[in-house]
Write a protein that holds these residues in place. Structure first.
Motif, short mmCIF file in Angstrom:
data_model
loop_
_atom_site.label_atom_id
_atom_site.label_comp_id
_atom_site.label_asym_id
_atom_site.label_seq_id
_atom_site.Cartn_x
_atom_site.Cartn_y
_atom_site.Cartn_z
N GLN A 1 -22.00 13.62 19.01
CA GLN A 1 -22.52 14.95 19.31
C GLN A 1 -24.04 14.94 19.48
O GLN A 1 -24.59 15.71 20.27
CB GLN A 1 -22.13 15.93 18.19
CG GLN A 1 -20.64 16.17 18.07
CD GLN A 1 -20.08 16.84 19.32
OE1 GLN A 1 -20.71 17.72 19.89
NE2 GLN A 1 -18.90 16.42 19.73
N GLN A 2 -24.71 14.06 18.75
CA GLN A 2 -26.17 14.03 18.82
C GLN A 2 -26.68 13.29 20.06
O GLN A 2 -27.71 13.65 20.63
CB GLN A 2 -26.74 13.36 17.56
CG GLN A 2 -28.26 13.20 17.55
CD GLN A 2 -29.00 14.53 17.63
OE1 GLN A 2 -28.71 15.46 16.88
NE2 GLN A 2 -29.94 14.64 18.56
N ILE A 3 -25.97 12.25 20.49
CA ILE A 3 -26.43 11.45 21.63
C ILE A 3 -26.66 12.29 22.88
O ILE A 3 -27.70 12.14 23.54
CB ILE A 3 -25.46 10.27 21.88
CG1 ILE A 3 -25.64 9.22 20.78
CG2 ILE A 3 -25.69 9.63 23.26
CD1 ILE A 3 -24.64 8.08 20.83
N PRO A 4 -25.75 13.20 23.27
CA PRO A 4 -26.02 14.01 24.47
C PRO A 4 -27.24 14.92 24.34
O PRO A 4 -27.78 15.38 25.35
CB PRO A 4 -24.73 14.85 24.62
CG PRO A 4 -23.68 14.05 23.92
CD PRO A 4 -24.38 13.43 22.76
N LYS A 5 -27.68 15.17 23.11
CA LYS A 5 -28.87 16.00 22.88
C LYS A 5 -30.15 15.17 22.88
O LYS A 5 -31.23 15.71 22.64
CB LYS A 5 -28.74 16.71 21.52
CG LYS A 5 -27.60 17.72 21.46
CD LYS A 5 -27.95 18.99 22.20
CE LYS A 5 -26.93 20.08 21.94
NZ LYS A 5 -27.31 21.34 22.60
#
Length: 711
Positions: free
Chosen positions: A626-630
């Motif tokens: 979830q954090q990688i796309p951000k």
């Protein structure tokens, strides 16, 4: 000019340090040559040899037989040792040579000279052709040294060391001095136990010890000590008591018996004093016979290495002594009519695709040792009796860095973190190594794998263990080949793999059962499927029901991904992930190194840090996805945690979209240890490199700048 071709043993000797002596004292050097000549000539004549010539400070001689050459070499070394004036190296090789005008020519001469150059001072090194002719000489013993690529010699040469009385005595003294263990209560970390004849023919056990030491140096941070006695069991004198006991004097943390066709001999000293001695000794030790591992599984401190398929009576004997807990790592070359140890050169042979690789088996053995050592350290730490281990502290929060195990801004819906149990069915014999590989992949994917022992030999014990293990699991996996597998003695139409499938099917057929079963015919299964196996596979296909899947996966990784999708539907939900420039992921093993790197990066970029703690990979993987796309760039860094890093990035790359990922991944490792050079992941949207530690921040900046410019 006459030439004569004949078989001969060629011996080369060389004075150690002669060149230096010649430069310091020419007169003394010439005196040594005269003394050396005076020792060599009468002994060479005594054993029927021919003094060919002097080569500087060395001597070249030929002998009509291998045994005469070796006897002469031993006597020469003994006289030099008694004189205590200078030391010699000696090398011997046998083959066809050309005698011409009092000289000798041929490849044999070159090889003998090269072998002599390998020898240590006061030692005698010989080739395999020499060692082979010594096997019937009870008064000459040898041990395998190494396989060497000699200059101007096409094929690698197996080199052996001749053990004279003086060298054996010296070896014994050295071993006694070098007793050590990473845990003070023990003499050695590892004790390798074997029957002497299993090492006599080709030095198989000696080579295993050499390869294992090399693998352990690349696998474990600690330098582990190994007790390995090359003497025959009836001549072992190290640490002996009056009753001939060995292992009661040798206290080791791990015991590795080399299980051959003759090891399970209850009347042998090796069985009574080493194998039984270890099992009896651990009963009084604080750690006990089994060790709890870091993943909460347990492992026996006995790691059997099988080099032969052994008789059923021997298997039952081992199981009874180990309380049913036999779990071996097999080095067996399996082929019709063949029952011999697997060799390193077998890795280069074409043939049965299911045959294990020597290189892989050595790696499995080293990893099993590493797990036990880690568990022993944890036990010592928890029980606080002497061992001090590194314990990383929490990372401080620095400017522009949010650094905790889970970022406070990443809110996670918590679920039960217990790892689901999967029943990995015992396979037919040809797939045993493939089953072991699958067990490792499943464990890394978040499953506990049962059963964790080898398939029992006794029919009734097998049935009981199968039923007991399946009841503890939420799903089963059955790997099938073209072989039907071992049949029951009382029910010849039922095989062990078939029984396991039918037991799993009983649970699935139960009312409202949530148990799942996966069936996979291995892609490398033999092309010819036995008729009984064809009927079994046909039965499975015709009886597919709910919660039962027949997989056509091309490989184990894909299969395990499919199992995860089915079994782990209730994934964690993550909210409010935070926009950032760099998302830096590392394992707790590399916490100190990662802190230095992220401290430097945080001076220039907003950065989120993910510190993967033990037993938390599944949860952190969800947070990461979830954090990688951000993030503008996701970095997976490793130094010591390479075994974690490579499977982690492969999985996370899939979960964030693979080639369609909105965020590039940077997979970066340090060049120390050197084994990290093999940990490269090539895929779309992934940059992968290995660099020195001081270059890591600069490499991250370089990749980040490229990413920003491309956008």
């Amino acid at each position: 000019m006459s030439q004569i071709r004949q078989l001969a043993a060629i011996m080369f000797t060389d004075i150690v340090g002669y060149t230096t002596l010649m430069g310091n004292d020419e007169q003394k050097a010439f005196e040594l040559l005269r003394k050396n000549r005076g020792i060599h000539k009468p002994i060479i004549d005594e054993f029927g040899g021919k003094f060919i010539k002097e080569l500087g400070d060395g001597v070249m001689a030929s002998f009509p037989s291998v045994s005469n050459a070796v006897y002469a070499a031993i006597k020469i070394q003994q006289l030099c040792s008694d004189a205590n004036v200078y030391k010699l190296r000696i090398g011997i090789h046998q083959g066809e040579v050309i005698f011409e005008d009092e000289d000798v020519f041929g490849d044999v001469v070159n090889i003998a000279a090269r072998i002599q150059a390998l020898a240590a001072p006061e030692s005698i090194f010989v080739s395999e052709s020499v060692q082979r002719d010594l096997t019937n000489k009870n008064d000459i013993r040898s041990e395998f040294f190494k396989i060497e690529n000699l200059k101007n010699v096409k094929e690698p040469v197996k080199v052996y060391r001749i053990l004279s009385a003086s060298s054996i005595s010296s070896s014994n003294q050295t071993t006694a001095i070098e007793k050590s263990s990473i845990i003070p209560e023990y003499d050695y970390d590892i004790h390798i136990s074997f029957r002497f004849n299993d090492n006599k023919y080709d030095g198989w056990v000696s080579e295993l010890v050499t390869k294992l030491k090399q693998e352990l140096s690349a696998t474990c941070k600690d330098k582990l000590s190994i007790y390995f006695d090359i003497n025959p069991e009836d001549e072992k004198k190290k640490f002996l008591q009056e009753d001939g006991s060995v292992s009661s004097k040798i206290k080791s943390l791990i015991f590795i018996p080399i299980i051959s066709q003759t090891y399970c001999d209850v009347n042998s000293l090796v069985w009574k004093n080493e194998f039984k001695g270890f099992l009896n000794g651990v009963l009084n030790e604080k750690i006990g016979r089994t060790i709890k591992l870091l993943n909460d599984n347990v492992a026996s401190r006995v790691i059997p290495v099988k080099i032969h398929d052994i008789d059923m009576e021997d298997i039952k004997l081992l199981e009874s002594e180990l309380s049913g807990g036999l779990r071996s790592i097999d080095f067996i070359f399996r082929e019709d009519g063949v029952n011999r140890p697997l060799l390193p050169i077998d890795d280069d042979k074409l043939g049965n695709p299911n045959r294990p690789m020597y290189r892989n088996q050595i790696n499995k053995l080293a990893n099993a040792i590493k797990d036990i050592i880690s568990g022993a350290k944890l036990f010592q730490k928890e029980n606080s009796f002497g061992y001090t281990a590194f314990s990383p502290t929490a990372t401080k929060i620095v400017p522009n860095v949010v650094s905790t195990s889970l970022s406070s801004s990443l809110k996670v819906q918590m679920i039960d973190r217990s790892r689901p149990n999967i029943f990995l069915a015992w396979t037919s014999n040809d797939l045993k190594e493939k089953r072991e590989e699958m067990a490792i992949i499943l464990q890394k994917a978040g499953f506990n794998v049962l059963p964790n022992i080898d398939c029992p030999a006794d029919d009734e014990v097998f049935k009981a263990k199968t039923i007991e293990a399946i009841k503890q699991c939420v799903c089963s996996l059955h790997i099938l080949s073209g072989e039907f597998g071992r049949r029951f003695e009382s029910e010849e139409n039922i095989s062990f793999p078939q029984f396991q499938f039918l037991e799993a099917k009983k649970i699935i057929d139960g009312t409202d059962s949530e148990f799942n079963s996966f069936i996979w015919v291995h892609p490398e299964a033999s092309e010819t499927i036995k008729p009984a196996q064809q009927e079994f596979i046909k039965y499975i296909r015709n009886n597919i029901t709910k919660n039962m899947m027949f997989s056509n996966s091309a490989g184990p990784m894909q299969l395990v991904d499919d199992i995860r999708v089915v079994m782990m539907k209730e994934e964690v939900e993550i909210f409010d992930s935070k926009d950032t420039d760099i998302f830096f992921i590392f394992n707790q093993q590399d916490e100190l190194e990662a802190k230095e790197i992220t401290d430097r990066l945080s001076l220039e970029y907003p950065i989120e840090i993910m510190n993967i703690m033990p037993d938390g990979e599944d949860q952190y993987r969800e947070v990461s996805s979830q954090q990688i796309p951000k993030s503008k760039l996701a970095v997976v860094y490793f130094k010591y945690a390479a075994d974690w890093a490579l499977p982690f990035i492969k999985q996370i790359w899939k979960e964030v979209g693979g080639a369609s990922s909105p965020t590039p991944l940077f997979f970066i490792g340090e060049d120390d240890p050197r084994s990290n050079f093999a940990r490269i992941f090539k895929a779309p949207k992934v940059v992968s490199t290995i660099v020195p530690k001081e270059e890591v921040p600069a490499e991250v900046k370089k990749v980040y700048t490229t990413v920003v410019n491309l956008k």
